[in-house]
Design a protein around this motif. Structure first.
Motif, PDB file in Angstrom:
ATOM      1  N   ALA A   7     -97.343 -26.426 -31.258  1.00  0.00           N
ATOM      2  CA  ALA A   7     -98.616 -27.100 -31.031  1.00  0.00           C
ATOM      3  C   ALA A   7     -98.542 -28.579 -31.396  1.00  0.00           C
ATOM      4  CB  ALA A   7     -99.719 -26.417 -31.833  1.00  0.00           C
ATOM      5  N   MET A   8     -97.879 -28.908 -32.509  1.00  0.00           N
ATOM      6  CA  MET A   8     -97.838 -30.296 -32.966  1.00  0.00           C
ATOM      7  C   MET A   8     -96.927 -31.158 -32.095  1.00  0.00           C
ATOM      8  SD  MET A   8     -99.940 -30.539 -35.466  1.00  0.00           S
ATOM      9  CE  MET A   8     -99.578 -31.808 -36.663  1.00  0.00           C
ATOM     10  N   ARG A   9     -96.136 -30.544 -31.218  1.00  0.00           N
ATOM     11  CA  ARG A   9     -95.334 -31.327 -30.276  1.00  0.00           C
ATOM     12  C   ARG A   9     -96.146 -31.783 -29.076  1.00  0.00           C
ATOM     13  NH1 ARG A   9     -91.257 -27.331 -31.683  1.00  0.00           N
ATOM     14  NH2 ARG A   9     -89.591 -28.334 -32.883  1.00  0.00           N
ATOM     15  N   ASN A  10     -97.352 -31.234 -28.935  1.00  0.00           N
ATOM     16  CA  ASN A  10     -98.245 -31.699 -27.879  1.00  0.00           C
ATOM     17  C   ASN A  10     -98.929 -32.972 -28.360  1.00  0.00           C
ATOM     18  OD1 ASN A  10    -101.278 -31.657 -26.774  1.00  0.00           O
ATOM     19  ND2 ASN A  10     -99.934 -30.763 -25.235  1.00  0.00           N
ATOM     20  N   SER A  11     -98.822 -34.046 -27.602  1.00  0.00           N
ATOM     21  CA  SER A  11     -99.298 -35.349 -28.063  1.00  0.00           C
ATOM     22  C   SER A  11    -100.805 -35.365 -28.299  1.00  0.00           C
ATOM     23  CB  SER A  11     -98.900 -36.431 -27.058  1.00  0.00           C
ATOM     24  OG  SER A  11     -99.487 -36.172 -25.785  1.00  0.00           O
ATOM     25  N   GLY A 157    -100.985 -23.248 -25.132  1.00  0.00           N
ATOM     26  CA  GLY A 157     -99.902 -22.634 -24.370  1.00  0.00           C
ATOM     27  C   GLY A 157     -99.808 -23.161 -22.949  1.00  0.00           C
ATOM     28  N   ILE A 158    -100.950 -23.323 -22.279  1.00  0.00           N
ATOM     29  CA  ILE A 158    -100.940 -23.862 -20.919  1.00  0.00           C
ATOM     30  C   ILE A 158    -100.457 -25.307 -20.927  1.00  0.00           C
ATOM     31  CG2 ILE A 158    -102.390 -24.457 -18.943  1.00  0.00           C
ATOM     32  CD1 ILE A 158    -104.159 -22.087 -19.625  1.00  0.00           C
ATOM     33  N   HIS A 164     -93.373 -28.320 -19.878  1.00  0.00           N
ATOM     34  CA  HIS A 164     -92.083 -27.772 -19.448  1.00  0.00           C
ATOM     35  C   HIS A 164     -91.891 -27.917 -17.940  1.00  0.00           C
ATOM     36  CE1 HIS A 164     -91.700 -24.983 -23.223  1.00  0.00           C
ATOM     37  NE2 HIS A 164     -91.513 -26.266 -23.492  1.00  0.00           N
ATOM     38  N   ALA A 165     -92.972 -27.682 -17.179  1.00  0.00           N
ATOM     39  CA  ALA A 165     -92.871 -27.819 -15.724  1.00  0.00           C
ATOM     40  C   ALA A 165     -92.545 -29.251 -15.341  1.00  0.00           C
ATOM     41  CB  ALA A 165     -94.175 -27.364 -15.070  1.00  0.00           C
ATOM     42  N   LEU A 169     -89.198 -30.651 -13.446  1.00  0.00           N
ATOM     43  CA  LEU A 169     -89.317 -31.474 -12.249  1.00  0.00           C
ATOM     44  C   LEU A 169     -88.413 -32.704 -12.346  1.00  0.00           C
ATOM     45  CD1 LEU A 169     -90.676 -32.275  -9.563  1.00  0.00           C
ATOM     46  CD2 LEU A 169     -92.500 -33.327 -10.921  1.00  0.00           C
ATOM     47  N   PHE A 170     -88.425 -33.355 -13.504  1.00  0.00           N
ATOM     48  CA  PHE A 170     -87.606 -34.554 -13.662  1.00  0.00           C
ATOM     49  C   PHE A 170     -86.123 -34.213 -13.825  1.00  0.00           C
ATOM     50  CE2 PHE A 170     -91.713 -36.413 -14.768  1.00  0.00           C
ATOM     51  CZ  PHE A 170     -91.643 -37.604 -14.081  1.00  0.00           C
ATOM     52  N   LYS A 171     -85.837 -33.015 -14.338  1.00  0.00           N
ATOM     53  CA  LYS A 171     -84.443 -32.646 -14.558  1.00  0.00           C
ATOM     54  C   LYS A 171     -83.791 -32.091 -13.300  1.00  0.00           C
ATOM     55  CE  LYS A 171     -81.462 -29.799 -17.489  1.00  0.00           C
ATOM     56  NZ  LYS A 171     -81.412 -28.832 -18.607  1.00  0.00           N
TER      57      LYS A 171
END
Length: 378
Positions: A7-11, A157-158, A164-165, A169-171
């Motif tokens: 959760a804390m990795r979400n800005s 979670g969403i 991640h999506a 996309l960038f990778k």
């Protein structure tokens, strides 16, 4: 599974938690005393006063202690600290207890206690007087606050999946801006020459907007944007807004919107204090009164100086205090105004102005009556 590290990795979530914890941590808590005549004063002589305002324990500042407790209350719904007492039961220290080691218990006779399970093993029951319990304002049983990680788990979670999506996309996604096609086929020499020119002459920002020279009937076709890819930004924006609804932080303060620096920002800050922080201020104040005032619950109380966050511009403050001092019915003294700006008291500034005029300063030595000078002899 949505845990605190994820959760804390979400800005947006991190910004919201950090903003609330930082705002609570930087404001001092004043221990106040109600006097018999109805006035109030800071209880600077009470042993709890320096613990709350300056030094809660030997390894934390007041800001660090309050920020840690506030963060735990946001994530878990509850924050606990061990109340350390010294001579005659005076509180000399508050030590935060490790998250997940404390469970509140309410007996059949409605007596509160806490079960403490240290990391090293063992279990013991602590009386309510030995634990400072600060919890979220939303509770279902009156003992434990609701965890923000629990109620916002789906939204977090969403948001994580959207991140991640975007990363995939960038990778792995195709980022080509267009394609070159021909009705025939390219010779090896033309293909090698074309590839070399694309990599060396038209790549990087230095070669932007240059025209290409195509050979052997090649045609350039620009690739259109994929609608599914553009929806990633909309999804991430929407999840950020969803997380802000759980925390109460306004959109611009989470850096989702551009705002004009000026009066709009001041109003936004007042909105944040009134509709987000004010409830936490009251929760802190009443938790201190519930857990630590001991034999003096009717005379001692805790108070945040939230007025420091609600102040407007210097012009607004000047207009307000001018009315408070210069009205025909003034309600503030000079020293009260000076106290709002942490200025020392002025001599003679304890009296209310009379008729819109400031009170005259007291003489340096009130016992000596000044003698008017004699007129020179003619």
């Amino acid at each position: 599974m949505v845990g605190e590290h994820l959760a804390m990795r979400n800005s947006t979530f991190f910004r919201s938690v950090n903003l609330i914890a930082m705002s609570i941590g930087m404001l001092p808590i004043h221990l106040m005393r109600r006097l018999a005549n109805g006035d109030t004063e800071e209880a600077t002589d009470h042993p709890l006063y320096p613990v709350l305002k300056r030094k809660p324990n030997d390894y934390q500042t007041a800001l660090e202690f309050k920020s840690q407790m506030q963060t735990a209350a946001l994530l878990d719904g509850n924050a606990y600290a061990l109340v350390v007492r010294g001579f005659r039961g005076r509180i000399i220290s508050l030590i935060p207890l490790k998250r997940g080691t404390i469970t509140p218990l309410l007996s059949d006779t409605y007596e509160l206690s806490f079960r403490y399970n240290p990391v090293g093993g063992g279990s013991r029951i602590l009386p309510a007087s030995d634990v400072f319990h600060f919890r979220s304002m939303v509770t279902l049983d009156g003992l434990r606050g609701i965890s923000l990680l629990d109620v916002a788990a789906q939204a977090i979670g969403i948001a994580v999946q959207a991140e991640h999506a975007a990363g995939r996309l960038f990778k792995q996604g195709v980022m080509a801006g267009g394609a070159l096609e021909t009705a025939g086929s390219l010779s090896d020499t033309a293909y090698a020459r074309l590839r070399e020119s694309l990599e060396e002459r038209y790549a990087s920002a230095e070669n932007a907007q240059k025209y290409m020279i195509l050979e052997e009937g090649l045609k350039a076709n620009a690739l259109t944007s994929d609608p599914d890819k553009t929806q990633h930004l909309e999804t991430r924006q929407r999840q950020s807004e969803e997380l802000l609804r759980f925390t109460g932080v306004p959109r611009p303060l989470a850096m989702l919107d551009d705002t004009t620096w000026g009066t709009g920002t001041e109003v936004l800050g007042q909105f944040f204090v009134t509709y987000c922080l004010l409830g936490w201020f009251v929760a802190w104040e009443q938790a201190v009164e519930r857990c630590m005032t001991g034999n003096e619950p009717d005379t001692l109380y805790a108070k945040f100086n939230d007025g420091a966050l609600l102040r407007g511009s210097l012009k607004d403050q000047a207009d307000f205090f001018a009315k408070a001092l210069g009205n025909t019915n003034p309600w503030m003294t000079q020293n009260e105004v000076r106290g709002n700006f942490d200025l020392n008291r002025a001599k003679g500034g304890e009296e209310l102005p009379i008729g819109g005029k400031a009170a005259a300063p007291a003489p340096a030595n009130p016992e000596v009556t000044p003698v008017p000078p004699k007129e020179p002899a003619k």
